[in-house]
Design a protein around this motif. Sequence first.
Motif, PDB file in Angstrom:
ATOM      1  N   PHE A  33      28.340 -25.921  48.234  1.00 45.91           N
ATOM      2  CA  PHE A  33      27.790 -24.768  47.569  1.00 45.91           C
ATOM      3  C   PHE A  33      28.999 -24.338  46.544  1.00 45.91           C
ATOM      4  O   PHE A  33      30.111 -24.265  47.159  1.00 45.91           O
ATOM      5  N   PHE A  38      29.260 -24.216  37.242  1.00 42.01           N
ATOM      6  CA  PHE A  38      29.551 -25.530  37.544  1.00 42.01           C
ATOM      7  C   PHE A  38      30.911 -25.817  38.235  1.00 42.01           C
ATOM      8  O   PHE A  38      31.656 -24.856  38.003  1.00 42.01           O
ATOM      9  N   ALA A 124      27.266 -36.893  47.872  1.00 37.96           N
ATOM     10  CA  ALA A 124      26.908 -35.662  48.173  1.00 37.96           C
ATOM     11  C   ALA A 124      26.299 -34.783  47.373  1.00 37.96           C
ATOM     12  O   ALA A 124      25.960 -35.123  46.308  1.00 37.96           O
ATOM     13  N   LEU A 125      25.523 -33.778  48.014  1.00 38.63           N
ATOM     14  CA  LEU A 125      24.596 -32.805  47.203  1.00 38.63           C
ATOM     15  C   LEU A 125      25.426 -31.709  46.723  1.00 38.63           C
ATOM     16  O   LEU A 125      25.958 -30.996  47.635  1.00 38.63           O
ATOM     17  N   ILE A 127      25.681 -28.237  44.843  1.00 44.52           N
ATOM     18  CA  ILE A 127      24.624 -27.221  44.476  1.00 44.52           C
ATOM     19  C   ILE A 127      25.450 -25.883  43.764  1.00 44.52           C
ATOM     20  O   ILE A 127      26.223 -25.200  44.319  1.00 44.52           O
ATOM     21  N   THR A 130      25.432 -21.047  43.341  1.00 46.25           N
ATOM     22  CA  THR A 130      25.086 -20.550  44.517  1.00 46.25           C
ATOM     23  C   THR A 130      26.368 -20.112  45.479  1.00 46.25           C
ATOM     24  O   THR A 130      27.093 -20.950  45.962  1.00 46.25           O
ATOM     25  N   ALA A 147      23.313 -19.319  52.225  1.00 43.69           N
ATOM     26  CA  ALA A 147      23.613 -19.354  50.603  1.00 43.69           C
ATOM     27  C   ALA A 147      22.511 -18.199  50.049  1.00 43.69           C
ATOM     28  O   ALA A 147      21.410 -17.822  50.530  1.00 43.69           O
ATOM     29  N   GLY A 152      17.686 -20.023  51.840  1.00 40.01           N
ATOM     30  CA  GLY A 152      19.141 -20.463  51.787  1.00 40.01           C
ATOM     31  C   GLY A 152      19.908 -20.846  53.016  1.00 40.01           C
ATOM     32  O   GLY A 152      20.993 -20.900  52.848  1.00 40.01           O
TER      33      GLY A 152
END
Lengths: 436, 330, 264
Positions: A33, A38, A124-125, A127, A130, A147, A152
């Motif tokens: 997170f 970005f 890896a994700l 996000i 957030t 989150a 979340g």
Amino acid sequence: MSDKFDVAIVGAGPSGSAAALTLAKAGLSVVVFERGEFPGSKNMFGGVLYTPILEKLVPNFWEEAPLERHIVKRRFGLFSEFSEAAFEFRCEDFNQKPPFNQSFSALRAQFDPWLAKKAEDAGALIIPETVVDDLLWKDGKVIGVKARREGGEIEADVVILADGVNSFLAKKSGLRKDFTWNVLAVAAKEIIALPRGTIEDRFGLEGDEGLAMECFGDVVAGTVGAGFIYTNKETLSVGVACSINAFIDKKIVPNDLLERFKNHPSIRRLIRGGETLEYAGHMIPEGGHKQVPEVISDGLLLVGDAAHFVNASFYHEGTNLAMASGLFAAETIIEAKKKDDFSQRGLKGYLKKLEESFVLKDLKKYRQVEDWAHKNGRFFKEYPDLMLDVLKDYFTVSETPKSVIQQNIVKKLRSQLKPLRTLVELNRFRKSFFSS
Amino acid sequence: MGQILVFSEQRDGKLKRVAFEALGAARQLASQTNATVAAIIVGKNIASEAETLSKKGADKVFVIDDPGFAHYSSEAYGTIIADIAKKEDTSLILMGATAMGKDLGPKVAAKLGGPFAGDCIKLECDAEGKITATRPMYGGKIISIVRSHTNKYQVATLRPNVFSVNEADENKKTVFENIDTLPDLSEMKAVVKEILSSANTKIDLTEADIIVSGGRGLKAPEHFALIEALAETLGAAVGASRAAVDAGWKPHSYQVGLTGKTVSPSLYIACGISGAIQHQAGMSSSKYIVAINKDPNAPIFKIANYGIVGDLFEIVPLLTEAIKTIKNEE
Amino acid sequence: MNIAVCIKQVPATESKIRPSADGKDIDRTGLSFVVNPYDEFGLEEALKIKEQVGKGTVTVISIGEDKTIEALRTCLAVGADQAIHIKDPALSGSDTHAIALVLTAALQKENYDIIFFGKQAIDNDSGAVGIHVAELMNLPHVAVINKLEVSPDDKKAVAHRQIEGGTEVINIDLPAIFTCQKELNVPRYASLPGIMKAKQKPMTIYSLNDLNIATDAVGAEKAMITLDQLSPPEKRTAGTALEGNAGEAVTALVRLLHEEAKIF
Ligand SMILES: Cc1cc2nc3c(=O)[nH]c(=O)nc-3n(C[C@H](O)[C@H](O)[C@H](O)COP(=O)(O)OP(=O)(O)OC[C@H]3O[C@@H](n4cnc5c(N)ncnc54)[C@H](O)[C@@H]3O)c2cc1C
Ligand SMILES: Cc1cc2nc3c(=O)[nH]c(=O)nc-3n(C[C@H](O)[C@H](O)[C@H](O)COP(=O)(O)OP(=O)(O)OC[C@H]3O[C@@H](n4cnc5c(N)ncnc54)[C@H](O)[C@@H]3O)c2cc1C
Ligand SMILES: Nc1ncnc2c1ncn2[C@@H]1O[C@H](COP(=O)(O)O)[C@@H](O)[C@H]1O
């Protein structure tokens, strides 16, 4: 997709992305997170990235990482209001072939997303946009994060806090006690655009060679701190970093201190004609070794600035320690996964890795520097002023015979220096920087 | 160069200023290339306006005076203009970049398969009639020059208040042109049912044409009432400096600047704002900047078109009254 | 109800935009890219209508380079059901006309009841593509709407659009095209499950060939209008200082605003 991850990481700075990359490469499911738009969007640092660990994470990183210049020259300047004395070191050995001397100027807004992308490519994700507001607990163990988004709450075997110097999650977790302000430094920095050729001419560089320069004394109002200029390809990173106490003592705000730095006659000409592209402020955890909190609890690890892993001393070196701690945390979790034990005990290998590496060794070595600096403000104001004054007397051309000039200098030194105090202070300086 | 068509927008039977501006631009280009300028006017009870068009530079005027066309219809208006354009060799079609023009311009360009340049602030053409247009992009952060590669059916909309209007030639006789067939209104699939006159809708900062901003100089939150009164008189949005926002006088959504909104209205009035570089970052692309500040050395004066050195508590109410008076006269 | 939303990836609103060295484009280093904010209103409206009607799909479509996939993913995370990414090297340098042509080809592959566009893309600020597509598809449109009521049963809608000093209320038959303005709605944020599911949602990639469009029908060569030169706006300088007492200064200011700036 199951809603549970092996690891949830808060923060996609160098430490979080290093951990994510290592974990994802090992096949663990990882979610990261990042509160910024970005990774790297709001992050800043002075500007020199130290890369031995990066090379472990991404072999041949120099072929693709968004680096600016490799540092071949370091310069330390002492300033009074109108004078400057500098020590400059340049070494051709640092200029041979990548990874040169493992030090590169870089811009975080480019480097951080690149490293995060590496982690993403490995599986890896990530996000962005957030914020993680809280940890999820069960029976005294961390079992996930909360989150700030609809739906979340995410569970994970281990949570890594890589959320930087302000890590309020580390506080919430009870691992980090509220630290006192004086262990933080505040920095203000601008990115100033100049044509490539101008930068190279002004700083005596060729091609992608780079310079790191630190400035002490009057340029930063004689505070315990420094101004810096790092050369990028077509920009300069220009900033000041001082302890919060210094700002309070001198009743000055970072922005004004930066203006003062930029307007010193010696600095002004280096940045002349440049256009300021960005301005940013940030804190640096400079407490050193004694501020390092507990870094492990059940289902939870602290890495990077969240754990105060910054070597303030000469280097302002944080990214390297951040990536190292991220790597060690990941390696530890990979091992813990085999035994399916994510308790504090199961994760204790992390501390061992830190202790055996430069991370804690360096912090230990320099543990007195911060204290020394705060107790010896004269090294930042009175001594530089005196030294430059003496140099000025020495270099001033006149009809006065040299012998008289020299006598006058000795007189001046005698009247202004208290020999005993100076000796004691120099000894402290030696001890805090050079003893192990 | 073929003919230049000017779509002359009217509202309630009265031509808009921007129609004359488009005509002025057309005349200017025509004089360089020997083109003829034809104007088109569509609406109800507008015949007298046709003569004005002629006096202000149209060689001929197409008049569609028909209650059925009183309300704007993209399809109907677009078809009329495209049909007229096709009747003769047409190089360029101009209109104002108004709510109507912004819809009609692309529509006509699409119908005729010609190039489109929107919101132009400068227009030139070469000997063959190919246009080169200057237009802002990226919300005014960039000025671009675009070049057309054809001299057939070029469409450009012109930013209001930029182009100048011709002197009227009172002796000029109007040449009316006829239109053979009008579009069948019963086939229109989009029809204006009514026009609601604007209630006091709150104007969004980033889109506002006029912004009145207040800073630390206001001293207290309740004094924003002065700013709001001026804004209301001008139909403007209200903005604030970071100092005013940090003090809690206005929410962050009002902040103009580096860490707030970037705006480029026609007019930005800064009251009690010093004009720090971070504030300027958000508003320096405004067309006109007015600064009211009691400190003559305030940096805001370095970028203001008009500056008043004085006490805002005195100046702003006077200004509000003066503008009210003018607006009532109009 | 099947709804399409055409979206464009653009530099974020707060970006500092500078021309590139050759002045032919902008300097893209360090820029972050987002879904064109006006297109987000279109997506939100599409999702609301779908929720209101209770069935149908929302498809987002974008023409752009590889990076554009990020913008489409964002839309999927927010709630769109599927995405179409049109990319082809031949498209680089296309003008509005070509973009509209290509979008039309993609839109005609399905039957959409409503197609949303942004009122303008905040990079070129052109505001033409949606209207152009309407003409090519022979569909009615309303541009710059700030309110929309759809009656799905009789395939009609009422749209509000802002004009100077008022609002036009327009009756329109569906299928139709709308270009969206700010007040239309408040776009939602992606939920966390939404973000996680986005990767599994269908993403179709079309080349020009897939759309039966010849590569020489589009691109810079075919463009009727091209960007010649980009420059920063002129630097501002100090203007007129209005002298005299408060009353005189205000009178002078009002006169200048009236006569020179032509504000009112
Ligand atoms: C002025 C200055 C100069 C420096 N100079 C140097 C230098 O020259 N060389 C060097 O090596 N180091 C330098 N450092 C230190 C270096 O920047 C840091 O040590 C390093 O960035 C630490 O990395 P990190 O990943 O731990 O934390 P960060 O880089 O701070 O990353 C933390 C991330 O977590 C995110 N985050 C925080 N809270 C949340 C939340 N609740 N939810 C989601 N995301 C969250 C943040 O957005 C951020 O992306 C400098 C620092 C400063 C301030
Ligand atoms: C990283 C960073 C980002 C920033 N981002 C922004 C931003 O987005 N937006 C922003 O606005 N600022 C921003 N700032 C802050 C900026 O630097 C200034 O501090 C701020 O703009 C000052 O606001 P001000 O002009 O209202 O206040 P001041 O600078 O205090 O100015 C008040 C002015 O009011 C005048 N005044 C006082 N009384 C009167 C009176 N009776 N009549 C007339 N004039 C009077 C004074 O002469 C003075 O010039 C940022 C700063 C930093 C460091
Ligand atoms: N490359 C593109 N792909 C998809 N939609 C686009 C593209 N360019 C423009 N649009 C749509 O057309 C609208 C108006 O764009 P423009 O005419 O370029 O200002 C945008 O808000 C989008 O909805």
